[in-house]
Write a protein that holds these residues in place. Structure first.
Motif, short mmCIF file in Angstrom:
data_model
loop_
_atom_site.label_atom_id
_atom_site.label_comp_id
_atom_site.label_asym_id
_atom_site.label_seq_id
_atom_site.Cartn_x
_atom_site.Cartn_y
_atom_site.Cartn_z
N LYS A 1 0.86 -1.18 0.00
CA LYS A 1 0.00 0.00 0.00
C LYS A 1 0.90 1.22 0.00
N LEU A 2 0.68 2.14 -0.96
CA LEU A 2 1.47 3.36 -0.99
C LEU A 2 0.89 4.35 0.00
N ARG A 3 1.77 5.14 0.66
CA ARG A 3 1.25 6.11 1.62
C ARG A 3 1.32 7.50 1.02
N PRO A 4 0.22 8.24 1.05
CA PRO A 4 0.19 9.54 0.38
C PRO A 4 1.18 10.52 0.98
N ASP A 5 1.57 10.36 2.24
CA ASP A 5 2.50 11.32 2.83
C ASP A 5 3.93 11.04 2.42
N GLY A 6 4.10 10.08 1.50
CA GLY A 6 5.43 9.82 1.01
C GLY A 6 6.26 8.93 1.89
N GLU A 7 5.70 8.53 3.02
CA GLU A 7 6.42 7.58 3.88
C GLU A 7 6.56 6.29 3.11
N GLU A 8 7.41 5.41 3.62
CA GLU A 8 7.64 4.16 2.90
C GLU A 8 6.34 3.37 2.79
N SER A 9 6.15 2.70 1.64
CA SER A 9 4.89 1.96 1.45
C SER A 9 4.83 0.76 2.41
N ILE A 10 3.59 0.30 2.66
CA ILE A 10 3.41 -0.78 3.65
C ILE A 10 3.19 -2.09 2.91
N ARG A 11 3.92 -3.10 3.38
CA ARG A 11 3.74 -4.40 2.73
C ARG A 11 2.49 -5.04 3.31
N VAL A 12 1.60 -5.52 2.46
CA VAL A 12 0.35 -6.13 2.92
C VAL A 12 0.42 -7.65 2.87
N THR A 13 0.93 -8.19 1.76
CA THR A 13 1.06 -9.66 1.67
C THR A 13 2.44 -10.01 1.13
#
Ligand SMILES: Nc1ncnc2c1ncn2[C@@H]1O[C@H](COP(=O)(O)OP(=O)(O)OP(=O)(O)O)[C@@H](O)[C@H]1O
Ligand SMILES: [Mg+2]
Length: 690
Positions: free
Chosen positions: A145-157
């Motif tokens: 999941k990409l984060r709009p605040d530019g933080e590192e994206s989150i791995r979901v699976t």
């Protein structure tokens, strides 16, 4: 050239250069207006942009440079407001950048994955046309999941998961989705209810099929799949599906491998989505070997009326719907090693595998009522074949299954879909086997009109011929199966416009059987016999060898038998009363007198008590009563309940009463009323006159 435009420098160098210039000018400034000029310069849009961009990436060094400016005389307020402005601009800059990245992440599934699922699982066209939804990254190593605040994206699976198709149930209109995922054991695709897809709690259930979902990420996976669906609404193919085999309202027929449509009609995409637990039932219904090989089996079996009876029943199951006929049960019963299981294998081979164990169209009675309802509902218009009532967990299971099957619907499980009750339904024939008649498990007269009992040794009474026939038949059916059923369905679907003729033939046949049968119960079997006769005509026309002698004489005689003892509780009472009448000396009160007084004790002990005159009851010892009933294939517990209901027993707090025997010993007896004994006698006399 100003430091702002110097392309040789990095962004950071340019920004720090600007701040350095500012602090130098402030240091040199002699008054407020000179300081103002310096501040105005740095607030030029070009300068501010450079500063903000640099702030976004190198906030620490920028901040310390600005901190030192803040300490310079007369600069603190302006430095602080510049810091605020830069912080805000940097945040905005970051989010525009993220938005750009998010837009960039839109690509097709085919371009996102290097390890693609095989074409037999999902068409490459679908992967090439579906987009990865905005805000997500899909790769071989999972979804992010990409984060709009530019933080590192989150791995979901850790593995990719996506949708590959939309289906709607032809019968219920229920929406389903095809979900595809990769796992350590490879690619897997399942058709699941859309409702399951949208609820985190439900979707975790896919974990047991190795889907990359757990309670930790379920909510995010749901979000991803919903975004995926919205992004690709146009691209996801729409396929019709059903949960059940059998007839569709439009006259097509669903088999596990195909939707049978009339000749000349193009086949369109269709998928069978067996409910959980029914996958193996679906797999059992398949084709193997050759039609000629199976015909050899029919050649071996053709002169056994029982084997042909169950063959007709198996082929007739899909006919019930066409004929608007009710469900019924064909029950093969008789002594052990007579070929009962073998004849059921033959019946199963009409549709698919007939081996022991799973998957097989031949099931064991060792199952639950719920399973049976679900299986009957899934098979729908194909026969349910259950071997050996002896293996049932309880006689009650047999009684209940017979009853429920005959009436064509189960009570359904409530929990599914958060409360809506899905009633399970079928229109079919149950083929069963067992040593004792299946009707002996239920004392209900109604089921007798729906059970056609075929009693005897299916493979004949000659042991040598019987065992050879059984073995040959088993071998041929284990290699060749599934052919006849497909031919019957092709015939029925192709002749959709002639179904009225088939119905006419059925009615003529039914009337003929009605005339041949005389009791009310046996006459109700006329329709069942006519169903079998129509099926027989069809399958012989399709090439199944005709028996030398028609099995229908035997089938009619079997229907006639069904009428004989339809009042089971009364028949049981008659057995007991006749036994008592024939063995009166076994009863206290009617025993044989000894010359020196007293009574001769019967060899096996007293069977009960029956006063010689003015008797109030016929008391029969429980052990004796149970033996008489069992010998005649009655179920003592059921029978006694019915007797009690009909007021035929004198009961106290218990069904039995204690009786004092000569010598003072007590014995518990079932005490039958004089009225019941009289009724039993009257019936018997009437029977004998007939
Ligand atoms: N009528 C027969 N006469 C002699 N032997 C037979 C006969 N029928 C079957 N057999 C032999 O018994 C074996 C088992 O047959 P099958 O399982 O069909 O009998 P069954 O009636 O189901 O017996 P069970 O009561 O044990 O379930 C066959 O392989 C065959 O060798
Ligand atoms: Mg058997």
């Amino acid at each position: 050239m100003s430091v702002v435009d110097d392309a040789e420098l990095t962004l950071k160098e340019r920004a720090l250069g600007l701040l350095l210039e500012l602090s130098e000018q402030l240091a040199k400034a002699k008054n407020k207006s000179e300081r103002d000029v310096a501040w105005i310069q740095i607030q030029a849009p070009k300068s501010l942009t450079v500063l903000a961009q640099a702030w976004a990436e190198h906030e620490d060094s920028m901040r310390s440079r600005l901190d030192s400016i803040e300490l310079m005389p007369g600069s603190s307020v302006r430095a602080r407001s510049l810091r605020k402005a830069l912080t805000r601009m940097a945040r905005e800059h970051r989010s525009t950048e993220a938005a750009d990245r998010i837009l960039e992440s839109l690509g097709t599934v085919a371009s996102a994955l290097t390890m693609l699922p095989p074409a037999r699982v999902v068409s490459p066209n679908i992967l090439a046309s579906c987009n990865v939804p905005r805000g997500w990254v899909l790769g071989d190593d999972g979804i992010y999941k990409l984060r709009p605040d530019g933080e590192e994206s989150i791995r979901v699976t850790h593995y990719p998961i996506l949708l590959t198709g939309r289906t709607t149930d032809v019968l219920s209109g229920e929406a389903r989705r095809q979900v595809l995922w990769n796992s350590p054991s490879g690619w897997c695709q399942k058709t699941i209810e859309r409702q399951t897809l949208v609820e985190a709690r439900k979707i975790t259930g896919l974990g047991k099929h190795d889907a990359p979902i757990s309670s930790n990420n379920a909510a995010m996976v749901v979000k991803f799949l919903m975004d995926f669906e919205a992004e690709n609404a146009e691209q996801l193919p729409m396929v019709q599906s059903t949960e059940k085999l059998g007839w569709l309202p439009d006259g097509d027929f669903i088999l596990p491998e195909k939707r049978v449509v009339p000749p000349g009609v193009g086949a369109y995409p269709f998928t069978l989505a067996p409910p959980a637990g029914m996958e193996h039932v679906s797999r059992a219904c398949e084709v193997a070997g050759t039609w000629e090989g199976w015909l050899e089996a029919a050649e071996v079996a053709k002169d056994s009326p029982i084997a042909m009876g169950v063959l007709y029943a198996s082929a007739a199951a899909p006919l019930l719907k066409v004929l608007k006929a009710s469900n019924f049960i064909v029950d093969v019963n008789g002594g052990t090693t007579g070929g009962k299981t073998t004849s059921l294998r033959f019946a199963a081979s009409v549709w698919g595998r007939s081996n022991d164990g799973r998957p097989s169209m031949l099931h064991s009675w060792d199952m639950t009522k719920v399973w049976c309802e679900q299986t009957a509902s899934f098979l729908n218009n194909l026969p349910v074949i259950l071997d050996d009532t002896k293996r049932a967990k309880s006689w009650r299971t047999v009684r209940d299954v017979v009853y429920d099957f005959a009436f064509g619907s189960g009570r359904g499980r409530g929990a599914k879909d958060g409360g809506t009750r899905n009633t399970l339904e079928w229109n079919s024939i149950l083929i069963s086997s067992g040593e004792s008649a299946i009707t002996s498990f239920s004392q209900d007269g109604g089921t007798r009109a729906r059970v056609l009992g075929l009693r005897g040794q299916p493979m004949g009474t000659n042991p040598k011929v019987g065992s050879e026939t059984a073995e040959k038949l088993t071998e041929l059916c284990s290699e060749n199966y599934g052919h006849l059923g497909r031919r019957v369905i092709d015939y029925l679907v192709a002749n959709h416009d002639h179904h009225d003729d088939i119905v006419e033939q059925f009615k003529v046949s039914r009337d003929r059987f009605r005339n041949a049968l005389d009791t009310p119960v046996s006459r109700r079997h006329a329709s069942n016999l006519a169903v079998l006769e129509v099926a027989a005509e069809i399958i012989h026309a399709l090439g199944v060898p005709r028996p030398r002698r028609s099995p229908f004489a035997f089938l009619v005689a079997s229907a006639q038998e069904a009428g004989k003892d339809s009042d089971r509780p009364l028949a049981a009472l008659q057995e007991v009363v006749s036994w008592a009448a024939a063995n009166q000396t076994h009863f206290v009160g009617r025993g044989e007198r000894l010359p020196m007084g007293g009574y001769r004790q019967p060899q096996y002990g007293w069977a009960g008590t029956w006063a010689a005159d003015n008797w109030e009851y016929l008391g029969v010892n429980g052990r004796v009563l149970r033996r008489i009933l069992k010998d005649e294939d009655f179920h003592p517990a059921e029978i006694l309940d019915r007797w009690k209901e009909r007021g035929w027993l004198l009961t106290g707090t218990q069904l039995t009463r204690p009786i004092r025997l000569p010598g003072g010993v007590q014995m518990r007896c079932y005490c039958i009323t004089p009225a019941a004994v009289a009724a039993a006698m009257a019936e018997r006399e009437r029977d004998l006159k007939l």
